[in-house]
Scaffold this motif. Structure first.
Motif, PDB file in Angstrom:
ATOM      1  N   ILE A  13       0.843  -1.206   0.000  1.00  0.00           N
ATOM      2  CA  ILE A  13       0.000   0.000   0.000  1.00  0.00           C
ATOM      3  C   ILE A  13       0.875   1.251   0.000  1.00  0.00           C
ATOM      4  CG2 ILE A  13      -1.731   1.321   1.287  1.00  0.00           C
ATOM      5  CD1 ILE A  13      -2.880  -1.342   2.309  1.00  0.00           C
ATOM      6  N   PHE A  14       1.794   1.338   0.978  1.00  0.00           N
ATOM      7  CA  PHE A  14       2.632   2.548   1.080  1.00  0.00           C
ATOM      8  C   PHE A  14       3.570   2.709  -0.121  1.00  0.00           C
ATOM      9  CE2 PHE A  14       2.040   2.247   5.930  1.00  0.00           C
ATOM     10  CZ  PHE A  14       1.016   3.179   5.906  1.00  0.00           C
ATOM     11  N   GLY A  34      -5.138   4.714   2.433  1.00  0.00           N
ATOM     12  CA  GLY A  34      -6.376   5.182   3.040  1.00  0.00           C
ATOM     13  C   GLY A  34      -6.153   6.448   3.841  1.00  0.00           C
ATOM     14  N   GLY A 102      -2.039   3.955  17.567  1.00  0.00           N
ATOM     15  CA  GLY A 102      -2.936   3.770  16.438  1.00  0.00           C
ATOM     16  C   GLY A 102      -3.700   2.461  16.528  1.00  0.00           C
ATOM     17  N   GLY A 103      -4.444   2.185  15.468  1.00  0.00           N
ATOM     18  CA  GLY A 103      -5.174   0.914  15.400  1.00  0.00           C
ATOM     19  C   GLY A 103      -4.199  -0.248  15.285  1.00  0.00           C
ATOM     20  N   THR A 104      -3.111  -0.032  14.576  1.00  0.00           N
ATOM     21  CA  THR A 104      -2.113  -1.094  14.392  1.00  0.00           C
ATOM     22  C   THR A 104      -1.543  -1.535  15.733  1.00  0.00           C
ATOM     23  OG1 THR A 104      -1.558  -0.087  12.268  1.00  0.00           O
ATOM     24  CG2 THR A 104      -0.011  -1.706  13.141  1.00  0.00           C
ATOM     25  N   TRP A 130      -7.297  -6.687   4.660  1.00  0.00           N
ATOM     26  CA  TRP A 130      -6.230  -5.685   4.796  1.00  0.00           C
ATOM     27  C   TRP A 130      -5.005  -6.543   5.139  1.00  0.00           C
ATOM     28  CZ3 TRP A 130      -4.200  -3.272   9.710  1.00  0.00           C
ATOM     29  CH2 TRP A 130      -3.327  -2.205   9.437  1.00  0.00           C
ATOM     30  N   ASN A 183     -12.258  -2.821   4.843  1.00  0.00           N
ATOM     31  CA  ASN A 183     -11.064  -2.601   4.036  1.00  0.00           C
ATOM     32  C   ASN A 183     -10.590  -3.965   3.551  1.00  0.00           C
ATOM     33  OD1 ASN A 183      -8.606  -1.917   2.941  1.00  0.00           O
ATOM     34  ND2 ASN A 183      -7.704  -1.149   4.835  1.00  0.00           N
ATOM     35  N   ASP A 211     -12.063  -4.723  14.421  1.00  0.00           N
ATOM     36  CA  ASP A 211     -11.127  -3.648  14.075  1.00  0.00           C
ATOM     37  C   ASP A 211     -11.922  -2.482  13.482  1.00  0.00           C
ATOM     38  OD1 ASP A 211      -9.052  -2.014  13.397  1.00  0.00           O
ATOM     39  OD2 ASP A 211      -8.273  -3.273  11.786  1.00  0.00           O
ATOM     40  N   TYR A 214     -12.603   3.120  10.925  1.00  0.00           N
ATOM     41  CA  TYR A 214     -13.314   4.133  10.128  1.00  0.00           C
ATOM     42  C   TYR A 214     -14.640   4.542  10.767  1.00  0.00           C
ATOM     43  CZ  TYR A 214      -9.756   2.552   6.923  1.00  0.00           C
ATOM     44  OH  TYR A 214      -8.539   2.234   6.375  1.00  0.00           O
ATOM     45  N   SER A 243      -9.256   3.242  15.974  1.00  0.00           N
ATOM     46  CA  SER A 243      -8.212   4.170  15.531  1.00  0.00           C
ATOM     47  C   SER A 243      -8.795   5.557  15.323  1.00  0.00           C
ATOM     48  CB  SER A 243      -7.633   3.658  14.212  1.00  0.00           C
ATOM     49  OG  SER A 243      -6.884   4.678  13.573  1.00  0.00           O
ATOM     50  N   SER A 245      -6.866   7.660  13.522  1.00  0.00           N
ATOM     51  CA  SER A 245      -6.067   8.151  12.389  1.00  0.00           C
ATOM     52  C   SER A 245      -6.955   8.829  11.358  1.00  0.00           C
ATOM     53  CB  SER A 245      -5.323   6.986  11.740  1.00  0.00           C
ATOM     54  OG  SER A 245      -4.437   6.405  12.676  1.00  0.00           O
ATOM     55  N   LYS A 246      -8.055   8.165  11.009  1.00  0.00           N
ATOM     56  CA  LYS A 246      -8.890   8.655   9.897  1.00  0.00           C
ATOM     57  C   LYS A 246      -9.920   9.668  10.387  1.00  0.00           C
ATOM     58  CE  LYS A 246      -6.926   4.906   8.279  1.00  0.00           C
ATOM     59  NZ  LYS A 246      -6.202   4.486   7.114  1.00  0.00           N
ATOM     60  N   ARG A 254      -0.558   8.738  15.929  1.00  0.00           N
ATOM     61  CA  ARG A 254      -0.700   7.345  16.384  1.00  0.00           C
ATOM     62  C   ARG A 254      -1.636   7.230  17.590  1.00  0.00           C
ATOM     63  NH1 ARG A 254      -0.916   5.436  12.957  1.00  0.00           N
ATOM     64  NH2 ARG A 254      -0.250   3.332  13.463  1.00  0.00           N
ATOM     65  N   ARG A 374      -8.286  -1.841  -5.151  1.00  0.00           N
ATOM     66  CA  ARG A 374      -8.970  -1.017  -4.144  1.00  0.00           C
ATOM     67  C   ARG A 374      -8.676   0.473  -4.383  1.00  0.00           C
ATOM     68  NH1 ARG A 374      -6.631  -0.251   1.864  1.00  0.00           N
ATOM     69  NH2 ARG A 374      -5.522   1.399   0.751  1.00  0.00           N
TER      70      ARG A 374
HETATM   71  N1  KET Z   1      -7.193  -1.334  10.533  1.00  0.00           N
HETATM   72  C1  KET Z   1      -7.656  -1.150   9.283  1.00  0.00           C
HETATM   73  C2  KET Z   1      -8.826  -1.938   8.835  1.00  0.00           C
HETATM   74  C3  KET Z   1      -7.036  -0.206   8.457  1.00  0.00           C
HETATM   75  O1  KET Z   1      -7.530  -0.032   7.248  1.00  0.00           O
HETATM   76  C4  KET Z   1      -5.921   0.522   8.908  1.00  0.00           C
HETATM   77  C5  KET Z   1      -5.208   1.451   8.025  1.00  0.00           C
HETATM   78  C6  KET Z   1      -5.501   0.304  10.228  1.00  0.00           C
HETATM   79  C7  KET Z   1      -6.148  -0.633  11.011  1.00  0.00           C
HETATM   80  C8  KET Z   1      -4.339   1.029  10.805  1.00  0.00           C
HETATM   81  O2  KET Z   1      -4.723   2.166  11.498  1.00  0.00           O
HETATM   82  P1  KET Z   1      -3.601   3.091  12.191  1.00  0.00           P
HETATM   83  O3  KET Z   1      -4.348   3.847  13.212  1.00  0.00           O
HETATM   84  O4  KET Z   1      -3.034   3.915  11.118  1.00  0.00           O
HETATM   85  O5  KET Z   1      -2.589   2.164  12.791  1.00  0.00           O
HETATM   86  N2  KET Z   1      -5.287   1.367   6.753  1.00  0.00           N
HETATM   87  C9  KET Z   1      -4.681   2.254   5.750  1.00  0.00           C
HETATM   88  C10 KET Z   1      -3.267   2.611   6.003  1.00  0.00           C
HETATM   89  C11 KET Z   1      -2.378   1.429   6.218  1.00  0.00           C
HETATM   90  O6  KET Z   1      -2.340   0.494   5.403  1.00  0.00           O
HETATM   91  O7  KET Z   1      -1.704   1.438   7.277  1.00  0.00           O
HETATM   92  C12 KET Z   1      -4.852   1.628   4.370  1.00  0.00           C
HETATM   93  O8  KET Z   1      -5.332   0.494   4.262  1.00  0.00           O
HETATM   94  O9  KET Z   1      -4.527   2.286   3.377  1.00  0.00           O
END
Ligand code: KET
Length: 404
Positions: A13-14, A34, A102-104, A130, A183, A211, A214, A243, A245-246, A254, A374
């Motif tokens: 993705i990145f 995203g 973050g969510g990660t 994802w 996702n 998870d 969004y 998360s 983030s979005k 984070r 996507r």
């Molecule tokens: N869960 C899902 C479903 C998700 O799409 C992302 C990020 C995350 C967790 C990560 O959230 P974060 O708070 O950034 O740790 N998705 C986008 C960015 C990425 O791949 O990290 C994407 O799918 O483009």
């Protein structure tokens, strides 16, 4: 010493996001990562965040370590937002919540915790996924597999297949679920489908790992948490990673959280303790700045109201771009079924474009879409939508003609 170290191919993705930025052409469209962009193509800095950051910075407080579990005000605000202020589980004090990177970070801490609690447990993830879900949980020692999710024929949900796969899992299998804005497909379960799935999770003693990256981008902040609240009501014990983030446009800070809904307050306090033990071993405690700002917004009634409006405007802009893409494609490529743009919801749209079509979009038009097909919809705006539609129409029309 490191001769045997393989080169990192980059994250799929990145990596494509970086390729977009390196592309020297003026006319190009970034539909890769995203990230939410406003109609001017900028990543917004929310006004609510600016106000909260400034208010906090002006206090010029010292910076000792945070508690391992994070800021108390942040954790309380997360709980209200995710579970609802009137949640029975919160009132009964049986939800363990920690602030995460973050969510990660929430997924990783949850993965490490689960692997220690259930060393033999394996995880099932939607197909398609994802990809990082597989990577994070495998990295935590949890083997991963797929359950049926997306139906390429209908470009919708294969709910029967999903239910059948999940109902055959061994007790204490872990099931990764997206409560909204799936996702990569943008295809979600309806409330009725959640109410059919949840009893299966309970009956088969499965561990749901939700998870929510969004919240607010699908139908609304509360509507998007429907599955979570229905799981509480059904008496499930389960995990939620969320998360900011979005929905706060706050990627780099984070900010996320991990919540575990337990059966009793005593269980929740033991689970919280073990989550802290996991965190202590990885990064010790979370950073302060982002947590203060998010909690400043969520805990101020006036900033909260303003933030809900900010989230609403992001959601509505995404929906408007979906409509525009669909309507314009109907005109430019009448034989191509683009209804998936409006049937799916949230950040992502799953096109089903072939590798050859995706490559042509990149090479000929500078339209960057990741290899799964996507699209990150907020990359579209009133300025570039016609160009995008023209490019899409060119690649889908020639393949309609080829297959005819
Ligand atoms: N869960 C899902 C479903 C998700 O799409 C992302 C990020 C995350 C967790 C990560 O959230 P974060 O708070 O950034 O740790 N998705 C986008 C960015 C990425 O791949 O990290 C994407 O799918 O483009």
């Amino acid at each position: 010493m490191f001769d045997h170290i393989a080169a990192y191919g980059g994250d799929p993705i990145f990596r494509l996001g970086e390729a977009f930025h390196a592309d020297p052409r003026d006319k190009k469209v970034n539909l890769t990562v995203g990230l939410y962009y406003d109609d001017a193509g900028k990543i917004p800095l929310l006004n609510t965040i600016e106000v909260a950051e400034k208010a906090w910075a002006d206090q010029r407080k010292p910076r000792p370590y945070l508690p391992i579990e994070g800021l108390a005000a942040y954790r309380a605000a997360v709980q209200k937002l995710v579970f609802g202020a009137d949640s029975a589980a919160l009132a009964e004090g049986r939800v363990a919540t920690i602030q995460t990177l973050g969510g990660t970070g929430a997924l990783k801490v949850g993965g490490d915790f689960l692997h220690a609690a259930y060393p033999d447990a394996e995880m099932w993830i939607s197909d398609p996924a994802w990809d990082n879900h597989h990577a994070i949980f495998q990295g935590a020692g949890v083997p991963t597999h797929s359950y049926r999710y997306y139906d390429t024929q209908t470009q919708g949900l294969d709910f029967d297949g999903m239910l059948e796969d999940i109902s055959q899992l061994a007790p204490h299998s872990i099931v990764l679920l997206h409560p909204c804005c799936h996702n990569p497909t943008g295809v979600d379960l309806s409330p009725e489908q959640w109410l059919k799935l949840i009893p299966v999770l309970a009956e088969k003693q499965l561990i749901a790992f939700v998870d929510m990256a969004y919240q607010g981008f699908g139908k609304g902040l509360d509507e998007d948490a429907f599955a979570i609240r229905a799981m509480v009501e059904a008496g499930l014990t389960f995990f939620v990673a969320n998360s900011f983030s979005k929905n706060f446009s706050y990627y780099a800070e984070r900010c996320g959280a991990l919540s575990v809904v337990c059966s009793t307050p005593d269980e929740a306090s033991r689970v919280l303790g073990q989550l802290k033990a996991v965190v202590r071993r990885i990064y010790s405690n979370p950073p302060l700045h982002g947590g203060e700002a998010v909690s400043g917004v969520l805990n101020s009634p006036s900033l909260f109201t303003e933030w809900v409006a900010e989230v609403t405007s992001m959601r509505e802009r995404i929906a408007a771009m979906r409509q525009a893409a669909h309507q314009k494609l109907r005109v430019k490529a009448p034989d191509y079924d683009s209804s998936y743009f409006v049937k799916q919801q949230g950040m992502f749209c799953y096109t089903g474009l072939s590798q050859a079509q995706l490559q042509r979009l990149r090479d000929e038009f500078g339209v960057y879409i990741i290899d799964s097909g996507r699209i990150s919809v907020p990359g579209l705006n009133t300025e570039n939508i016609d160009y995008f539609v023209e490019a899409m129409a060119a690649v889908v029309t020639s393949s309609v003609a080829e297959s005819a």
